[in-house]
Design a protein around this motif. Structure first.
Motif, PDB file in Angstrom:
ATOM      1  N   SER B 260       5.513  10.725   9.833  1.00 33.57           N
ATOM      2  CA  SER B 260       4.692  11.859   9.380  1.00 33.57           C
ATOM      3  C   SER B 260       4.555  12.915  10.462  1.00 33.57           C
ATOM      4  N   ASP B 261       4.072  14.087  10.028  1.00 31.03           N
ATOM      5  CA  ASP B 261       3.872  15.189  10.981  1.00 31.03           C
ATOM      6  C   ASP B 261       2.722  14.884  11.913  1.00 31.03           C
ATOM      7  N   PRO B 262       2.745  15.470  13.088  1.00 24.97           N
ATOM      8  CA  PRO B 262       1.633  15.234  14.015  1.00 24.97           C
ATOM      9  C   PRO B 262       0.280  15.657  13.450  1.00 24.97           C
ATOM     10  N   GLU B 263       0.227  16.777  12.706  1.00 22.95           N
ATOM     11  CA  GLU B 263      -1.099  17.197  12.229  1.00 22.95           C
ATOM     12  C   GLU B 263      -1.639  16.200  11.239  1.00 22.95           C
ATOM     13  N   PHE B 264      -0.740  15.617  10.500  1.00 23.99           N
ATOM     14  CA  PHE B 264      -1.168  14.710   9.457  1.00 23.99           C
ATOM     15  C   PHE B 264      -1.485  13.337  10.021  1.00 23.99           C
ATOM     16  N   LYS B 265      -0.884  13.025  11.184  1.00 24.04           N
ATOM     17  CA  LYS B 265      -1.016  11.677  11.725  1.00 24.04           C
ATOM     18  C   LYS B 265      -2.466  11.301  11.968  1.00 24.04           C
ATOM     19  N   GLY B 266      -3.229  12.262  12.503  1.00 22.60           N
ATOM     20  CA  GLY B 266      -4.624  11.965  12.817  1.00 22.60           C
ATOM     21  C   GLY B 266      -5.368  11.479  11.590  1.00 22.60           C
ATOM     22  N   ASP B 267      -5.250  12.288  10.519  1.00 21.50           N
ATOM     23  CA  ASP B 267      -5.901  11.922   9.255  1.00 21.50           C
ATOM     24  C   ASP B 267      -5.437  10.570   8.766  1.00 21.50           C
ATOM     25  N   LEU B 268      -4.139  10.418   8.765  1.00 15.44           N
ATOM     26  CA  LEU B 268      -3.545   9.203   8.220  1.00 15.44           C
ATOM     27  C   LEU B 268      -4.010   7.985   9.004  1.00 15.44           C
ATOM     28  N   THR B 269      -3.998   8.120  10.332  1.00 19.04           N
ATOM     29  CA  THR B 269      -4.420   6.984  11.149  1.00 19.04           C
ATOM     30  C   THR B 269      -5.860   6.609  10.846  1.00 19.04           C
ATOM     31  N   ALA B 270      -6.704   7.638  10.770  1.00 18.96           N
ATOM     32  CA  ALA B 270      -8.117   7.350  10.518  1.00 18.96           C
ATOM     33  C   ALA B 270      -8.279   6.607   9.206  1.00 18.96           C
ATOM     34  N   LYS B 271      -7.552   7.076   8.171  1.00 19.96           N
ATOM     35  CA  LYS B 271      -7.679   6.428   6.865  1.00 19.96           C
ATOM     36  C   LYS B 271      -7.159   4.998   6.903  1.00 19.96           C
ATOM     37  N   ILE B 272      -6.018   4.808   7.558  1.00 18.59           N
ATOM     38  CA  ILE B 272      -5.461   3.456   7.617  1.00 18.59           C
ATOM     39  C   ILE B 272      -6.443   2.531   8.312  1.00 18.59           C
ATOM     40  N   CYS B 273      -6.976   2.997   9.422  1.00 21.23           N
ATOM     41  CA  CYS B 273      -7.884   2.128  10.173  1.00 21.23           C
ATOM     42  C   CYS B 273      -9.093   1.761   9.326  1.00 21.23           C
ATOM     43  N   SER B 274      -9.632   2.738   8.586  1.00 20.22           N
ATOM     44  CA  SER B 274     -10.835   2.379   7.844  1.00 20.22           C
ATOM     45  C   SER B 274     -10.493   1.485   6.653  1.00 20.22           C
ATOM     46  N   ILE B 275      -9.331   1.702   6.047  1.00 17.10           N
ATOM     47  CA  ILE B 275      -8.939   0.810   4.946  1.00 17.10           C
ATOM     48  C   ILE B 275      -8.811  -0.604   5.464  1.00 17.10           C
ATOM     49  N   VAL B 276      -8.096  -0.715   6.588  1.00 12.70           N
ATOM     50  CA  VAL B 276      -7.828  -2.044   7.132  1.00 12.70           C
ATOM     51  C   VAL B 276      -9.130  -2.746   7.472  1.00 12.70           C
ATOM     52  N   GLU B 277     -10.039  -1.976   8.014  1.00  8.78           N
ATOM     53  CA  GLU B 277     -11.273  -2.622   8.431  1.00  8.78           C
ATOM     54  C   GLU B 277     -12.094  -3.091   7.249  1.00  8.78           C
ATOM     55  N   LYS B 278     -12.135  -2.220   6.201  1.00  9.88           N
ATOM     56  CA  LYS B 278     -13.023  -2.568   5.086  1.00  9.88           C
ATOM     57  C   LYS B 278     -12.473  -3.702   4.254  1.00  9.88           C
ATOM     58  N   PHE B 279     -11.164  -3.705   4.073  1.00 16.02           N
ATOM     59  CA  PHE B 279     -10.632  -4.612   3.060  1.00 16.02           C
ATOM     60  C   PHE B 279      -9.834  -5.769   3.617  1.00 16.02           C
ATOM     61  N   SER B 280      -9.854  -5.981   4.891  1.00 18.90           N
ATOM     62  CA  SER B 280      -8.935  -6.997   5.415  1.00 18.90           C
ATOM     63  C   SER B 280      -9.361  -8.373   4.928  1.00 18.90           C
ATOM     64  N   PRO B 281      -8.445  -9.084   4.306  1.00 21.20           N
ATOM     65  CA  PRO B 281      -8.784 -10.405   3.776  1.00 21.20           C
ATOM     66  C   PRO B 281      -8.964 -11.440   4.878  1.00 21.20           C
ATOM     67  N   GLU B 282      -8.145 -11.357   5.907  1.00 21.18           N
ATOM     68  CA  GLU B 282      -8.397 -12.304   6.992  1.00 21.18           C
ATOM     69  C   GLU B 282      -8.125 -11.623   8.327  1.00 21.18           C
ATOM     70  N   LYS B 283      -8.692 -12.239   9.352  1.00 21.54           N
ATOM     71  CA  LYS B 283      -8.671 -11.606  10.674  1.00 21.54           C
ATOM     72  C   LYS B 283      -7.255 -11.356  11.154  1.00 21.54           C
TER      73      LYS B 283
END
Lengths: 161, 740
Positions: B260-283
């Protein structure tokens, strides 16, 4: 509601601005600068909507001019595209194959036409014929006034005032 | 002005000329928006406008009614009862009207009128079952009959879908609407897709199943070349995530992250991190995903995210070996991603022996041989890398210290590296290097206890604190302990004192919001610079505080004690070495100029006020007092206050040598409880001639925030060298005049 209308040339020159929300002079220049930068740098194939500061800006490019209108988040963007097209068609009908030069030399008429289409940020007339009729009526008034100003009696009246 | 003109405008609403009427209608909208009270007056005229034939007036009349309904509930009721049917009829007429050249736009008669009518119907139908029922037919007709190859048609369809989604439940219509949206989504026109994504976000709330069906298309949109579409699609994906699809979605998103583009990366990373944190089934899955994100976009990962990661890591004790080995592998390939380096270095430091010993192998792992020197190599590469910032390199030093204890064979090599940094131009690194070197060389016995494993971080308190953390007020100096700015750190005395209140405080103070988690880690309550909430602590354990202050009171401790905390859960070991450092002038070179050192040290203790010159002699005079007297030394305090500023006291301290030997390297230190602020100017000299042949004077400034309620109290310590022997004298000054 449409917050403002902006017409920018490809080189970034502002041809027409109309503000329907309170913006101070400084804010206006800031807005124009920001939006010019954003919109002029967009590629040709991208969609016509830009999210900007919590509002949506709908823009369409006609020849060398960009027509931009800023609307609220919950407005219908496609409708605004139609409004822009409506405006351009009326201009076209009035000036007969309008080009940017027409707008530069007759900007007062362009403003007048815009005022007949949009008031307070809302569409007021969807019929091109009606708008054309109204503008024609206004033009004839202007002609009349010019003629009157040119008559001898008027000149004498002015001189002896 | 609006009130004055309202009656005029109302009258004009019924004027004979339709042009005037339509302009009056739009004008009324403005008036009503400005002065909502006047809405009632306009209801009736507006209702009559709805019966117009002239399209312009009709348009503006509808707009007026819509705005009236939005502003006044009464108007809404009125229009709902009286006008809904009429409106439905008008819409029917327009939709079925034959070709009319005046209003035609690309084959549709007056699309503007269509859209406005649909908008009003939406407002009327929302929340009301009857009104919604009466609209169903016409909505269905519009939805099915309108042509969608032109923009005008699409605009109408869009509005129609929006209305269907908002009014009361009707299964058939909803299905119709979602189908239209699906069609929009797969259209090639960017505008249409954008609009569809927008609409789907609203549709999710009502019928997420239907939207899930289009998940694949939406994922495609995330990768679109158009920035607006990407943004919308990403938000939509975020809303779509649930436990069942989180794994596949995350995989797709992480794959896209790479390209992805650098400008988009920030947004994307933030979203991925929050998805992973909220929904992770196991550690282990959570950690895996983060391990994938960090090398690709480590620089965009926010601090809270990697702090959370570390919390999870410490809690997953069975995975430590796996984690540290994976991090080691990643570090080989992606050594420039800041966050990755930080997490990796921390883990290698903590769990170094697991890395080398291949402890806790999981089934899916490939065996990897890492020798102790390899591990040390990796950290040394990181510390030498100049693109990494100060905090990371400081963390590397810390990790090296830990490894020196865990890998005794490499201890010498690590020590050499650390010695190299003792001359670093960066103060933070220099401080740490000097401290750690000292620990390694002189304090072998306590070293292993110092760098023991960290206690497991409590996830519950962490997430609670994170939820309640106040983003704004905390000053930057109270960021991560490792981000202390170069040069002398400028936080107030409060952090240091609070640090030492540790011994008497509870470890977790959930009411202490703000501040970085890693501070809270140690129960350190770092208040914003302005407030002094710990004042009460000082009162209850006044002398203890002062004692602790003096015994651990060095600028080195200020920053590095934090770092030491990082490795040892028990800070009381440090005083021993630091005290030694204080006493031995032959110690590290940073002690080269004690008076300056002491005053800067004291400044750190009491907080920075501007270095102002003490006024000569102002205000009421107070008797001078002998603050401290021993067989070899006498300290006298002379007071002055500025008029109009009773809280501030200027003290001139005079030191007289009572013994026959001269003192050199004379250092005066003072500590005060929290409600006082102390500022020490440099001493006049650091040599005290014998037998009172001369004296050293030093100016202090004390500010008593509890002036009148509490008197001054101070604990002092004086160090000097006599006959090449170091002497330390301590005392407490309790006999300040009451009214100071």
């Amino acid at each position: 509601m449409i917050h403002f209308v902006l017409l920018i040339s490809r080189q970034g020159k502002v041809r027409l601005t109309k503000w329907y929300s309170p913006y101070s002079q400084k804010e206006r220049t800031k807005v124009i600068r920001e939006l010019s930068g954003t919109i002029l740098s967009r590629g040709p194939k991208l969609c016509n909507f830009v999210e900007w500061r919590g509002y949506k800006v709908v823009y369409k490019r006609y020849a060398s001019l960009y027509f931009c209108m800023c609307i609220d988040q919950d407005d219908n963007e496609l409708e605004v595209l139609e409004i822009i097209h409506h405006f351009v068609e009326i201009l076209d009908r009035y000036f007969g194959s309008v080009c940017e030069l027409d707008l530069i030399f007759n900007f007062h008429k362009a403003y007048y036409i815009l005022d007949e289409i949009l008031i307070a940020g809302e569409l007021q007339e969807s019929s091109k014929k009606t708008v054309a009729r109204l503008i024609a009526a206004q033009d004839s008034l202007v002609e009349q006034a010019k003629e009157q100003a040119g008559t001898i009696s008027n000149m004498i009246a002015q001189a002896t005032k | 002005m609006a009130r004055d003109l309202a009656p005029e405008v109302e009258r004009l609403l019924q004027f004979r000329d339709p042009n005037i009427r339509k302009k009056a209608a739009l004008c009324s909208i403005r008036i009503v928006k400005k002065v909502p009270d006047l809405a009632e007056n306009f209801i009736n005229p507006a209702a009559s406008l709805l019966k117009e034939k002239h399209h312009g007036v009709l348009l503006t009349g509808i707009q007026l009614c819509t705005d009236l309904c939005n502003i006044s509930a009464e108007a809404l009721e009125y229009f709902r009862k009286k006008c809904t049917d009429g409106l439905v009829k008008v819409l029917k007429d327009v939709a079925n009207s034959p070709y009319a050249p005046e209003y035609d736009v690309s084959g549709i008669a007056d699309p503007f009128l269509h859209i406005k009518l649909l908008k009003l119907l939406r407002v009327l139908g929302q929340g009301d079952a009857d009104a919604s029922d009466s609209m169903n037919d016409i909505l269905a007709q519009v939805a099915t009959k309108t042509e969608s190859n032109k923009n005008a048609g699409n605009a109408i369809l869009y509005e129609c879908v929006s209305t269907i989604m908002t009014i009361e439940e009707n299964g058939g219509l909803r299905v119709l609407a979602v189908n239209i949206l699906g069609r929009f989504l797969s259209s090639r026109d960017n505008n249409i897709r954008y609009v569809a994504l927008n609409m789907l976000m609203k549709a999710i709330a009502l019928d997420s199943q239907a939207v899930q069906r289009h998940r694949a298309t939406i994922l495609e949109c995330v990768k679109d070349s158009d920035a607006s579409i990407r943004k919308r699609a990403l938000e939509l994906v975020y809303l779509l995530v649930n436990e069942s699809n989180v794994k596949s979605l995350t995989k797709e998103l992480i794959d896209y992250l790479e390209i992805s583009d650098p400008e988009f990366k920030g947004d994307l990373t933030a979203k991925i991190c929050s998805i992973v944190e909220k929904f992770s089934p196991e550690k282990i899955w959570y950690i895996d995903q983060m391990l994938k994100v960090l090398p690709k976009a480590g620089n965009y990962v926010k601090d809270e995210v990697w702090h959370a990661l570390i919390v999870v890591i410490t809690n997953a004790s069975d995975l430590h070996g796996y984690i540290v080995r994976s991090l080691y592998r990643e570090l080989q390939t992606a050594g420039e991603q800041e966050t990755l380096v930080r997490v990796a270095v921390w883990c290698i430091g903590e769990y170094g022996e697991m890395l080398v010993g291949n402890a806790g192998m999981l089934n899916q792992e490939d065996p990897i041989t890492v020798t102790e020197s390899d591990a040390v190599d990796v950290i040394e590469t990181a510390i030498k890398c100049h693109s990494l910032d100060l905090a990371t390199r400081a963390m590397c030093l810390m990790a090296l210290l830990k490894l020196s204890s865990r890998f005794p064979s490499c201890s010498q090599r690590i020590n050499d590296t650390i010695i190299h940094y003792k001359e670093s131009l960066v103060l933070e690194l220099q401080q740490r290097a000097i401290e750690f070197n000292y620990i390694i060389e002189k304090h072998q016995n306590i070293r292993s206890a110092l760098v023991e494993r960290m206690p497991v971080l409590d996830e519950a308190t962490y997430s609670g604190r994170r939820a309640g953390s106040v983003p704004a007020a905390v000053s930057t100096s109270q960021g991560a302990p490792l981000n202390l700015p170069n040069g002398v750190a400028k936080p107030t005395a409060a952090p240091l004192v609070d640090l030492l209140d540790l011994s008497s405080d509870e470890v977790s103070a959930p009411s202490s919001s703000g501040g970085d988690f890693l501070h809270d880690l140690f129960g350190v309550d770092l208040p914003p610079a302005s407030s002094q909430p710990g004042g009460n602590h000082a009162q209850k354990s006044g002398t203890d505080v002062l004692l602790d202050l003096l015994s651990i009171g060095t600028p080195l401790a200020q920053s590095t004690s934090m770092a030491d905390m990082l490795s040892s859960g028990d800070e009381n070991k440090s005083p021993a070495d630091i005290l030694d450092k204080l006493g031995s002038p032959s110690g590290p070179p940073s002690q080269a100029s004690p008076p300056v050192g002491s005053s800067s040290m004291m400044d750190l203790l009491d907080g920075f006020g501007p270095v102002s010159s003490v006024p000569e002699n102002n205000g009421p005079t107070y008797p001078s007092l002998v603050a401290f007297e021993s067989s070899s030394l006498r300290v006298t305090f002379n007071f002055s206050k500025q008029p109009g500023n009773p809280q501030t006291t200027y003290v001139e301290a005079q030191f007289v040598n009572k013994s026959p030997n001269a003192y050199s390297n004379f250092v005066f230190q003072a500590a005060v409880p929290k409600f006082l602020q102390l500022h020490l100017d440099p001493a006049s000299s650091n040599t005290l001639p014998a037998s009172g042949n001369g004296s050293i004077t030093q100016k202090l400034r004390l500010k008593n925030s509890q002036h009148g309620k509490k008197s001054l109290v101070m604990r002092i310590r004086i160090g000097y060298k006599i006959n090449d022997k170091d002497v330390l004298e301590e005392g407490q000054v309790n006999n300040f005049p009451r009214d100071l």
